[in-house]
Write an enzyme that holds these catalytic residues in place. Structure first.
Site, mmCIF file in Angstrom:
data_model
loop_
_atom_site.group_PDB
_atom_site.id
_atom_site.type_symbol
_atom_site.label_atom_id
_atom_site.label_comp_id
_atom_site.label_asym_id
_atom_site.label_seq_id
_atom_site.Cartn_x
_atom_site.Cartn_y
_atom_site.Cartn_z
ATOM 1 N N LYS A 12 10.214 8.767 -4.010
ATOM 2 C CA LYS A 12 8.907 8.321 -4.687
ATOM 3 C C LYS A 12 7.923 7.874 -3.580
ATOM 4 O O LYS A 12 6.834 8.589 -3.473
ATOM 5 C CB LYS A 12 9.029 7.210 -5.657
ATOM 6 C CG LYS A 12 7.837 6.586 -6.242
ATOM 7 C CD LYS A 12 8.001 5.421 -6.986
ATOM 8 C CE LYS A 12 8.233 4.232 -6.170
ATOM 9 N NZ LYS A 12 6.881 3.547 -5.913
ATOM 10 N N ASN A 13 8.343 7.227 -2.672
ATOM 11 C CA ASN A 13 7.425 6.867 -1.596
ATOM 12 C C ASN A 13 7.207 7.765 -0.454
ATOM 13 O O ASN A 13 6.282 7.274 0.197
ATOM 14 C CB ASN A 13 7.886 5.430 -0.781
ATOM 15 C CG ASN A 13 7.881 4.375 -1.914
ATOM 16 O OD1 ASN A 13 7.507 4.375 -3.097
ATOM 17 N ND2 ASN A 13 8.464 3.085 -1.438
ATOM 18 N N CYS A 23 2.626 -3.430 -8.604
ATOM 19 C CA CYS A 23 3.340 -4.327 -8.975
ATOM 20 C C CYS A 23 2.928 -5.785 -8.710
ATOM 21 O O CYS A 23 2.290 -6.027 -7.747
ATOM 22 C CB CYS A 23 4.712 -4.195 -7.744
ATOM 23 S SG CYS A 23 5.941 -3.107 -8.668
ATOM 24 N N ARG A 35 -0.926 -8.293 -1.762
ATOM 25 C CA ARG A 35 -1.214 -7.124 -1.404
ATOM 26 C C ARG A 35 -2.916 -6.467 -1.164
ATOM 27 O O ARG A 35 -3.335 -5.911 -1.734
ATOM 28 C CB ARG A 35 -0.627 -6.237 -2.265
ATOM 29 C CG ARG A 35 0.746 -6.337 -2.536
ATOM 30 C CD ARG A 35 1.527 -5.276 -3.254
ATOM 31 N NE ARG A 35 2.282 -4.426 -2.560
ATOM 32 C CZ ARG A 35 2.957 -3.439 -3.227
ATOM 33 N NH1 ARG A 35 3.186 -3.460 -4.416
ATOM 34 N NH2 ARG A 35 3.377 -2.405 -2.512
ATOM 35 N N ASP A 69 12.479 -3.219 -0.159
ATOM 36 C CA ASP A 69 12.843 -2.635 -1.388
ATOM 37 C C ASP A 69 14.290 -2.397 -2.183
ATOM 38 O O ASP A 69 14.646 -2.041 -3.060
ATOM 39 C CB ASP A 69 12.273 -1.061 -1.610
ATOM 40 C CG ASP A 69 10.834 -1.117 -1.622
ATOM 41 O OD1 ASP A 69 9.978 -2.279 -1.990
ATOM 42 O OD2 ASP A 69 10.249 0.115 -1.339
ATOM 43 N N ARG A 74 8.902 3.798 -13.347
ATOM 44 C CA ARG A 74 8.137 4.033 -12.315
ATOM 45 C C ARG A 74 8.905 4.760 -11.199
ATOM 46 O O ARG A 74 8.140 5.392 -10.313
ATOM 47 C CB ARG A 74 7.568 2.838 -11.988
ATOM 48 C CG ARG A 74 6.137 2.611 -13.025
ATOM 49 C CD ARG A 74 5.484 1.197 -12.472
ATOM 50 N NE ARG A 74 5.057 1.638 -11.155
ATOM 51 C CZ ARG A 74 4.886 0.495 -10.091
ATOM 52 N NH1 ARG A 74 5.059 -0.625 -10.122
ATOM 53 N NH2 ARG A 74 4.604 0.811 -8.690
HETATM 54 C C1 UD1 Z 1 5.008 0.448 0.489
HETATM 55 C C2 UD1 Z 1 6.168 1.167 -0.506
HETATM 56 C C3 UD1 Z 1 6.615 -0.144 -0.915
HETATM 57 C C4 UD1 Z 1 7.385 -1.205 -0.108
HETATM 58 C C5 UD1 Z 1 6.482 -1.525 1.154
HETATM 59 C C6 UD1 Z 1 7.099 -2.219 2.398
HETATM 60 C C7 UD1 Z 1 4.864 2.925 -1.533
HETATM 61 C C8 UD1 Z 1 4.466 3.699 -2.385
HETATM 62 N N1 UD1 Z 1 5.404 1.658 -1.454
HETATM 63 O O1 UD1 Z 1 4.136 -0.365 -0.019
HETATM 64 O O2 UD1 Z 1 7.457 0.184 -1.858
HETATM 65 O O3 UD1 Z 1 7.740 -2.419 -0.474
HETATM 66 O O4 UD1 Z 1 5.799 -0.179 1.575
HETATM 67 O O5 UD1 Z 1 7.929 -1.327 2.614
HETATM 68 O O6 UD1 Z 1 5.395 3.690 -0.281
HETATM 69 N N2 UD1 Z 1 -0.772 -5.551 3.837
HETATM 70 C C9 UD1 Z 1 -1.852 -6.553 4.187
HETATM 71 N N3 UD1 Z 1 -3.112 -5.726 4.134
HETATM 72 C C10 UD1 Z 1 -3.249 -4.479 4.052
HETATM 73 C C11 UD1 Z 1 -2.139 -3.828 3.512
HETATM 74 C C12 UD1 Z 1 -1.094 -4.576 3.774
HETATM 75 O O7 UD1 Z 1 -1.950 -7.730 4.627
HETATM 76 O O8 UD1 Z 1 -4.377 -3.799 3.955
HETATM 77 C C13 UD1 Z 1 0.476 -6.307 3.869
HETATM 78 C C14 UD1 Z 1 1.221 -6.405 2.385
HETATM 79 O O9 UD1 Z 1 0.484 -7.582 1.555
HETATM 80 C C15 UD1 Z 1 2.261 -6.801 2.786
HETATM 81 C C16 UD1 Z 1 2.739 -5.942 3.998
HETATM 82 O O10 UD1 Z 1 1.399 -5.660 4.587
HETATM 83 O O11 UD1 Z 1 2.659 -7.954 2.981
HETATM 84 C C17 UD1 Z 1 3.380 -4.558 3.958
HETATM 85 O O12 UD1 Z 1 2.789 -3.846 3.015
HETATM 86 P P1 UD1 Z 1 2.594 -2.142 2.954
HETATM 87 O O13 UD1 Z 1 3.731 -1.810 4.136
HETATM 88 O O14 UD1 Z 1 1.253 -1.801 3.274
HETATM 89 O O15 UD1 Z 1 3.354 -1.821 1.715
HETATM 90 P P2 UD1 Z 1 2.583 -0.599 0.742
HETATM 91 O O16 UD1 Z 1 2.360 0.425 1.759
HETATM 92 O O17 UD1 Z 1 1.771 -1.106 -0.257
#
Ligand code: UD1
Length: 430
Positions: free
Chosen positions: A22-23, A126, A131, A317, A409
């Site tokens: 999915k990711n 979620c 986030r 995850d 999902r």
């Molecule tokens: C992706 C995955 C999710 C997984 C996560 C971490 C998908 C669709 N989802 O989510 O399943 O749990 O990676 O492996 O691929 N952050 C900030 N600012 C930002 C963006 C992120 O502070 O602008 C923080 C987030 O709050 C979190 C950390 O960075 O604490 C990591 O998040 P991120 O790697 O961005 O997760 P996703 O890409 O949303």
């Protein structure tokens, strides 16, 4: 609303086909917006999040068709999907669509790079922490975009001649921001160097697909990714990589319930750290021609401490699932979550099954118990919900998991895959 009913106590024996990730599928689908040509993706899982993104891409003008199902015992587990965005008809991603799934925010990268502008609602998704999107905004601004936040929307505009290659070092590792910056930089003028980039296999898969579309990306899979901008991208055909989270989840299910299962169409190298933790917990894991074999016969589950980390660390995850496994261990284990601040919502639900877990900051102390007892429980997020299924497989009697739309999902045909291996798992529609 559907619920999942599990009667615990059965071992698992057989073969579980692993779906496309999915990711990986989500960013690959979004990358189709970068070209007016057709991007064909094979091994796309049939999931609620994928269907939601299909609606979002359709809103931007993508023409999408599905065929070529991979059949197994009469069930289709994967699809080939064609995406053609000849013209972008809207550069706005509205709240009604984006609020349902955080990853849909990522359309901001391709829209901005190809059309010079994007108006994208701040995301939902979620409930596992705040986030934020600061890294996306900072990174796109580094490529020359002008960004304003207004009325719950991010309004981004590229300079007149398009985005400009730049050097940007992420202050924190982010999978999504790495995907978006990589996509945006493919069509920028000049070269972009991303430092402290995410190294997840899904980032590598996206880079591979973008390169097949004519992008010039190198360094993917390391923390420095270099993208030489090109004038345009073409279509391509790409196979979505196997879902390492689904793989790890079923490996933990077998470790929990006992048995002997082959996880087919997957690769151990995608989740070495998690497999090592499962091995230390007492399961035997070996690689086969087509995937991974996992066996646990007789021996109990040993306590193992884990700390989540960006790839190649233990994936956040799989944290909830591993906690599910540890509830039955023969001692005390500590599980530390470092990626998301609010990712312990499964704790109180696992406690309903008899688990003994106490929280102290970002660490959960799990005291293994000799028996869990089935109970009604509630899914709170995608990965938390499947940890309840894992615990239910080893609980005495009936566990009824409600709010299973979270499961839908991210897990394709979960109850069928487990039932085929002898588990007593069924979907109950009210
Ligand atoms: C992706 C995955 C999710 C997984 C996560 C971490 C998908 C669709 N989802 O989510 O399943 O749990 O990676 O492996 O691929 N952050 C900030 N600012 C930002 C963006 C992120 O502070 O602008 C923080 C987030 O709050 C979190 C950390 O960075 O604490 C990591 O998040 P991120 O790697 O961005 O997760 P996703 O890409 O949303």
């Amino acid at each position: 609303m559907d619920r999942i009913r599990i009667v615990g106590g059965n071992e698992l024996h057989g073969v579980i086909p692993i779906s496309g990730a999915k990711n990986a599928a989500l960013p690959l689908m979004i990358a189709s917006l970068l070209t007016d040509d057709t991007l064909t993706l094979e091994n796309v899982p049939h999931l609620a999040d994928v269907e939601q993104l299909i609606r979002i891409l359709g809103n931007h003008g993508a023409d999408i068709s599905v065929n070529g199902r991979r059949e197994r015992q009469g069930e289709s587990y994967a699809r080939t999907v064609h995406f053609t965005s000849r013209n972008i008809v809207s550069t706005t991603a509205p709240y009604e669509l984006v609020s349902k799934m955080r990853a849909s925010f990522w359309v901001i990268g391709p829209l901005l790079a190809r059309e010079g502008k994007a108006r994208v609602s701040l995301p939902g998704g979620c409930a596992i922490g705040t986030r934020p999107v600061d890294l996306f905004i900072e990174g796109l601004a580094a490529l020359g975009a002008n960004i304003e936040i207004d009325g719950g929307y991010v309004n981004a505009t590229a300079p007149a001649g398009g985005l400009i290659g730049a050097r940007y070092v992420f202050p924190k590792v982010s999978v999504g921001a790495t995907h978006v910056l990589m996509m945006a930089a493919t069509l920028a003028n000049g070269t972009t160097v991303l430092g402290n980039a995410a190294r997840e296999p899904e980032v590598v898969d996206l880079a591979k697909c973008l390169n097949a579309m004519g992008a010039k990306i190198s360094g993917q899979g390391t923390s420095t990714v270099t993208i030489e901008g090109v004038r345009s991208l073409s279509g391509a055909r790409h196979r979505v990589l196997p879902d390492r989270i689904e793989t790890g989840t079923y490996a933990m299910a077998v470790a929990m319930a006992g048995g002997d299962v082959i996880l087919e169409d997957t690769e151990a190298s995608l989740l070495d750290t998690a497999l090592e933790a499962i091995r230390r917990a007492g399961a035997e894991i070996s690689e086969t021609n087509s995937g991974i074999r996992i066996v646990r016969n007789g021996a109990g589950i040993k306590p193992v401490d884990i700390v989540t980390d960006p790839f190649p660390g233990f994936p956040t995850d799989l944290q909830a699932q591993f906690m599910g496994l540890m509830t039955r261990s023969s001692g005390v284990s500590h599980i530390t979550e470092t990626i998301f601040e609010n990712r312990f919502m499964h704790v109180q639900e696992l406690a309903r099954l008899g688990a003994k877990i106490s929280l102290s900051g970002q660490t959960a102390k799990v005291e293994g118990v000799s028996r869990l007892k089935g109970a009604p429980v509630m899914a709170t997020d995608l990965r938390a919900s499947v940890s309840l299924v894992i615990a239910g497989l080893a609980a005495e009697g009936e566990t009824m998991v409600s709010r299973v739309y979270h499961l839908d999902r991210g897990f394709e045909r979960l109850e069928e895959k487990l039932t085929r291996c002898g588990a007593h798992v069924e979907r109950v529609s009210d």
